[in-house]
Design a protein around this motif. Structure first.
Motif, mmCIF file in Angstrom:
data_model
loop_
_atom_site.group_PDB
_atom_site.id
_atom_site.type_symbol
_atom_site.label_atom_id
_atom_site.label_comp_id
_atom_site.label_asym_id
_atom_site.label_seq_id
_atom_site.Cartn_x
_atom_site.Cartn_y
_atom_site.Cartn_z
ATOM 1 N N UNK A 195 38.576 55.667 37.777
ATOM 2 C CA UNK A 195 37.535 55.996 38.770
ATOM 3 C C UNK A 195 37.050 54.746 39.486
ATOM 4 N N UNK A 196 37.594 53.585 39.089
ATOM 5 C CA UNK A 196 37.167 52.338 39.726
ATOM 6 C C UNK A 196 35.925 51.747 39.093
ATOM 7 N N UNK A 197 35.519 52.266 37.930
ATOM 8 C CA UNK A 197 34.360 51.694 37.245
ATOM 9 C C UNK A 197 34.774 50.415 36.533
ATOM 10 N N UNK A 198 33.916 49.403 36.658
ATOM 11 C CA UNK A 198 34.211 48.082 36.103
ATOM 12 C C UNK A 198 34.149 48.090 34.577
ATOM 13 N N UNK B 282 27.971 50.285 39.733
ATOM 14 C CA UNK B 282 28.822 49.508 38.819
ATOM 15 C C UNK B 282 30.317 49.701 39.062
ATOM 16 N N UNK B 283 30.645 50.070 40.308
ATOM 17 C CA UNK B 283 32.071 50.180 40.669
ATOM 18 C C UNK B 283 32.552 48.812 41.147
ATOM 19 N N UNK B 284 33.796 48.487 40.841
ATOM 20 C CA UNK B 284 34.380 47.214 41.234
ATOM 21 C C UNK B 284 34.699 47.191 42.728
ATOM 22 N N UNK B 285 34.181 46.194 43.467
ATOM 23 C CA UNK B 285 34.394 46.091 44.908
ATOM 24 C C UNK B 285 35.285 44.905 45.293
ATOM 25 N N UNK B 286 35.305 43.857 44.427
ATOM 26 C CA UNK B 286 36.104 42.678 44.744
ATOM 27 C C UNK B 286 35.681 41.504 43.888
ATOM 28 N N UNK B 287 36.013 40.283 44.341
ATOM 29 C CA UNK B 287 35.576 39.075 43.637
ATOM 30 C C UNK B 287 35.052 38.095 44.676
ATOM 31 N N UNK B 288 34.174 37.164 44.217
ATOM 32 C CA UNK B 288 33.665 36.165 45.149
ATOM 33 C C UNK B 288 33.675 34.804 44.466
ATOM 34 N N UNK B 289 34.055 33.777 45.233
ATOM 35 C CA UNK B 289 34.163 32.439 44.650
ATOM 36 C C UNK B 289 33.254 31.448 45.364
ATOM 37 N N UNK B 290 32.939 30.356 44.632
ATOM 38 C CA UNK B 290 32.159 29.257 45.230
ATOM 39 C C UNK B 290 32.917 28.758 46.457
ATOM 40 N N UNK B 291 34.247 28.632 46.300
ATOM 41 C CA UNK B 291 35.097 28.128 47.373
ATOM 42 C C UNK B 291 34.917 28.921 48.657
ATOM 43 N N UNK B 292 34.976 30.245 48.559
ATOM 44 C CA UNK B 292 34.846 31.109 49.732
ATOM 45 C C UNK B 292 33.469 30.953 50.377
ATOM 46 N N UNK B 293 32.431 30.794 49.563
ATOM 47 C CA UNK B 293 31.079 30.643 50.097
ATOM 48 C C UNK B 293 30.944 29.298 50.813
ATOM 49 N N UNK C 65 44.264 47.831 33.580
ATOM 50 C CA UNK C 65 43.589 48.916 32.855
ATOM 51 C C UNK C 65 43.567 48.556 31.376
ATOM 52 N N UNK C 66 42.606 49.075 30.660
ATOM 53 C CA UNK C 66 42.415 48.766 29.235
ATOM 54 C C UNK C 66 43.694 48.880 28.408
ATOM 55 N N UNK C 67 44.517 49.877 28.730
ATOM 56 C CA UNK C 67 45.716 50.103 27.907
ATOM 57 C C UNK C 67 46.968 49.395 28.426
ATOM 58 N N UNK C 68 46.805 48.504 29.393
ATOM 59 C CA UNK C 68 47.957 47.738 29.898
ATOM 60 C C UNK C 68 48.436 46.747 28.845
#
Ligand SMILES: Nc1ncnc2c1ncn2[C@@H]1O[C@@H]2COP(=O)(O)O[C@H]3[C@@H](O)[C@H](n4cnc5c(N)ncnc54)O[C@@H]3COP(=O)(O)O[C@H]2[C@H]1O
Ligand SMILES: Nc1ncnc2c1ncn2[C@@H]1O[C@@H]2COP(=O)(O)O[C@H]3[C@@H](O)[C@H](n4cnc5c(N)ncnc54)O[C@@H]3COP(=O)(O)O[C@H]2[C@H]1O
Lengths: 141, 141
Positions: free
Chosen positions: B119-122, B52-63, B95-98
């Motif tokens: 820690x990079x957790x989503x 459950x660590x955040x690695x990136x994002x993916x879009x329909x467009x990119x696919x 971050x949550x407190x931003x």
């Protein structure tokens, strides 16, 4: 009152004019529409007719959905169907002289809103980005 | 000062929590990722790993762009490629407190921004819609 400046901004000052907006024609096959969307990089664009009148909007999502068959994606369907059968026609529309406040209400649920005149001629689009940039400017003065 | 209330809102109060966010796993084939995007209706979603660590994002467009061959769309490629080769890894993170102000800056150029801890957790996502709704609320009080 600081809010006054923000509330007196009109759609005309924030919109992207028609000549800078990518669009597809109502008679195009879906395969062509998808190509335009992929090449311009936009997820959805306005649909116009030959007289430049606003007819609706079309999205990559709506096109891809057409290919969703029982077992897999069936992409050959894209050359068999046209934009007018898949486009969204029930869309919010703004006018050049509409207020920032009205535009804000519309972009809460729409990434962009088409701007047209009373004859239905396409004038441009009002995007969320334009509203957010204006808000950012206003918060920093 | 009316601005104070707005500026004191944090990301935590406006974000969509992780359990309500559609996502794909970093090891999924593109065909599966496209199916998730089509079924959930989202144009782009976060990419997480098994922890459950955040690695990136993916879009329909990119696919869809991956299928753009010389003459036409080549959709068979989708079963041959994985999410990790097409996802966007250079993404802004909150971050949550931003503050509201920092979140606003990020959403000017991003329809949504991922929220993670040190820690990079989503933790969730902050969307343009949430910022625009907050602005609308603030302008009406
Ligand atoms: N070529 C590019 N250069 C820089 N940034 C880009 C870009 N393409 C997309 N973006 C960024 O991604 C956001 C979402 O784009 P999308 O294509 O999904 O959604 C877009 C698209 O459907 C439509 N749109 C924007 N500009 C357009 C144009 N010139 N022609 C046709 N449609 C446009 O309005 C929606 C919202 O646009 P918005 O600017 O608020 O938000 C844009 C913008 O922040
Ligand atoms: N199922 C639905 N119900 C109601 N309205 C819907 C909807 N799907 C999309 N929309 C509307 O369309 C906008 C653009 O959605 P999109 O999927 O391109 O772009 C979305 C998507 O990429 C992502 N996103 C939003 N909610 C998500 C979630 N629960 N899980 C994963 N990604 C999400 O954040 C972007 C911006 O979202 P935002 O809410 O500002 O803006 C959304 C929202 O106003």
């Amino acid at each position: 009152v600081p809010n006054d400046e923000l509330l007196h901004t009109t759609v005309n000052e924030l919109m992207i004019p028609a000549d800078k907006v990518a669009h597809v024609q109502v008679g195009n096959p879906l395969e062509h529409a998808l190509l335009v969307l992929v090449k311009t990089g936009y997820s959805a664009v306005p649909v116009l007719d030959a007289a430049f009148k606003l007819k609706g909007t079309i999205s990559k999502a709506a096109i891809i959905e057409q290919t969703l068959g029982i077992e897999q994606f069936e992409f050959n369907k894209l050359s068999e169907m046209c934009v007018n059968t898949v486009m969204k026609t029930e869309i919010p529309i703004l006018h050049r002289d509409d207020s920032f406040e009205k535009a804000l209400k519309y972009v809460i649920d729409n990434p962009f809103v088409c701007v047209a005149d009373e004859e239905g001629s396409f004038d441009g689009i009002l995007t969320r980005r334009a509203i957010l940039k204006q808000l950012n400017r206003y918060l920093h003065t």
